[in-house]
Scaffold this active site. Structure first.
Site, short mmCIF file in Angstrom:
data_model
loop_
_atom_site.label_atom_id
_atom_site.label_comp_id
_atom_site.label_asym_id
_atom_site.label_seq_id
_atom_site.Cartn_x
_atom_site.Cartn_y
_atom_site.Cartn_z
N CYS A 83 0.83 -1.20 0.00
CA CYS A 83 0.00 0.00 0.00
C CYS A 83 0.87 1.26 0.00
O CYS A 83 1.51 1.57 -0.98
CB CYS A 83 -0.98 -0.04 1.18
SG CYS A 83 -2.43 1.02 0.94
N HIS A 100 -3.73 -5.71 1.41
CA HIS A 100 -3.37 -6.00 2.80
C HIS A 100 -3.82 -7.41 3.16
O HIS A 100 -4.78 -7.94 2.59
CB HIS A 100 -4.05 -5.03 3.75
CG HIS A 100 -3.57 -3.62 3.65
ND1 HIS A 100 -2.35 -3.21 4.12
CD2 HIS A 100 -4.17 -2.52 3.12
CE1 HIS A 100 -2.21 -1.91 3.90
NE2 HIS A 100 -3.30 -1.47 3.29
#
Length: 492
Positions: free
Chosen positions: A340, A438
């Site tokens: 991310c 994630h």
């Protein structure tokens, strides 16, 4: 008919409220109760995607798992995601509703109480018992007028409070008795008992202390809970806990091959439970590198984690000289993975034309991947599944980000997603990679493939099973050391 509820508040932050709530929920679920968690207001950059589509604090997602129910945005209706020392993104009932500085948020809180109570009503309708968790300290008298997280909520919803003190940090008698002294009499009347948490050593040594607290406060003692060491296997709520919860090296006398993973501890690190499945592996030495320390020269893998303030954390990374350490690591043939915000840092540039994270502008990235990122609305919040491009190894996870990343290395994606999209990017030699997903290392086969690349085998065949077993062990721990029957009788 709405279920009964009880609220766990603390004498301060990090006294163990989240863990005790999770353990109590699992204990009640194991007894056959229909239970749900609730936290009116949370401040955390460790978020999860709820089943109804928005984001909530990771601790409430774990508590929902403990309760054996799907996580909902109504379990954590107000989530503050700090982006600086004085400001935060505000998420209400799962959706971003802007950002505010701390003082501005204090003025806005009164207007949020109706929505907090609405969410609590929805959660209460689905369970016969709700465990509510407070935030920070119950004795923050300077914030009491606009409080929606502790006594303000308990009074508005008419919920009994159990006060938690942490003996491990010292001064627990003063913390509990001091709370009784400073809160308003009407708030003190909401407290139906206290618990002392994280006891190390012989509990008999604190029997007089428990009696002293009860005598000075007028609140009954509901339990002295010994330190639960296996809490390290459960996701941490706060970055504050990361360093002390991560193993700092191999066990004494261990000489077999282990994969060494280094993670720079960035100031605004987010979704750091991505690391939990790796740190739980016996064949892995995962080290959080604190500011002022260099990245280890013998690391096999450097992971740049998620960040709530990518540009600011990139600046901090450079100030620490970690960019130079990563370059040296790369030249030695080491691997780098960005997740991310960490993925965004690995590219050529990061542009913020809307000023979402600070002043509008463009900054240079680390340049390890030939990609460029533009920070822009709308925010992506969704659960995903897919497989690796190389090898077709399946995984599941979630996305929470505001960036769009493209460039030549994105033409070599890391993942194919089930909805037809691709994710991530890889360098030509495959030794540097980034992904927006994630939670990928919680997928057992995926984690095993990464570890195999470093010449070690995964030792945990079922990470989800490990978390559930740990929750059951925590529940048993609380059954032994908490008066759960009395807690049930005190709820209303």
């Amino acid at each position: 008919m709405p279920g009964k509820a009880i609220m766990l508040q603390g004498t301060g932050s990090n006294v163990g409220k989240s863990v005790l709530a999770a353990g109590l929920l699992r204990a009640l679920a194991n007894r056959g109760h229909a239970v749900c968690p609730f936290k009116p207001q949370n401040m955390s950059n460790n978020a999860a995607v709820a089943a109804d589509g928005g984001e909530i604090g990771r601790a409430q997602a774990l508590q929902a798992r403990a309760a054996r129910v799907a996580p909902s945005v109504h379990m954590n209706p107000v989530l503050l995601k700090p982006s600086s020392d004085v400001g935060a993104q505000i998420v209400v009932q799962g959706r971003v509703e802007g950002a505010a500085r701390a003082r501005e948020f204090q003025d806005a809180k009164r207007g949020l109480m109706p929505r907090v109570l609405e969410s609590f009503g929805r959660v209460s309708e689905t369970a016969d018992f709700v465990v509510v968790e407070g935030a920070g300290s119950a004795s923050e008298t300077n914030l009491r007028k606009a409080d929606i997280a502790n006594m303000g909520f308990a009074a508005a919803a008419d919920i009994p409070v159990v006060l938690i003190g942490d003996i491990d940090r010292g001064g627990v008698i003063a913390a509990l008795v001091g709370t009784r002294a400073v809160v308003a009499p009407s708030d003190s009347a909401l407290v139906v008992g206290f618990v002392v948490n994280k006891m190390r050593g012989d509990p008999a040594l604190f029997e007089d202390g428990m009696a002293d607290i009860a005598a000075r406060t007028g609140w009954p003692a509901l339990g002295l809970v010994p330190f639960f060491d296996r809490v390290r296997l459960l996701p941490a709520e706060d970055a504050y806990d990361l360093s002390e919860r991560r193993p700092q090296g191999p066990p004494p006398g261990r000489r077999d091959r282990r994969a060494r993973i280094a993670v720079p501890h960035l100031p605004r690190i987010a979704n750091f439970d991505d690391l939990d499945p790796l740190s739980a592996e016996p064949s892995v030495d995962l080290t959080m590198i604190e500011r002022g320390m260099p990245l280890p020269a013998d690391a096999d893998l450097v992971i740049l984690p998620g960040s709530k303030a990518t540009v600011a954390d990139l600046t901090a990374l450079r100030e620490e000289g970690w960019d130079i350490d990563i370059l040296a690591h790369r030249r030695r043939g080491g691997r780098v993975l960005g997740v991310c915000g960490g993925f965004q840092m690995l590219g050529r540039t990061i542009s913020d034309p809307q000023g979402l994270e600070g002043p509008p502008g463009t900054v240079a990235g680390l340049g390890f991947l030939e990609v460029d990122t533009v920070l822009a609305d709308p925010k992506t919040v969704r659960e995903v599944a897919g497989e690796t491009v190389r090898g077709g190894v399946g995984f599941s996870g979630y996305e929470i980000h505001m960036g769009r990343t493209s460039g030549p290395d994105a033409e070599r994606p890391l993942h194919r997603l089930a909805d037809g999209r691709t994710d991530g990017a890889q360098s030509i030699d495959g030794r540097v990679a980034g992904s927006y997903v994630h939670g990928i290392f919680a997928s057992d086969r995926y984690r095993a493939e990464w570890l195999r690349a470093f010449g070690v085998e995964a030792g945990i065949g079922d990470h989800d099973g490990l978390v559930d077993r740990t929750l059951d062990e925590l529940a048993d721990h609380l059954e032994t050391h908490l008066d759960i029957d009395r807690l049930i009788s005190l709820a209303r």
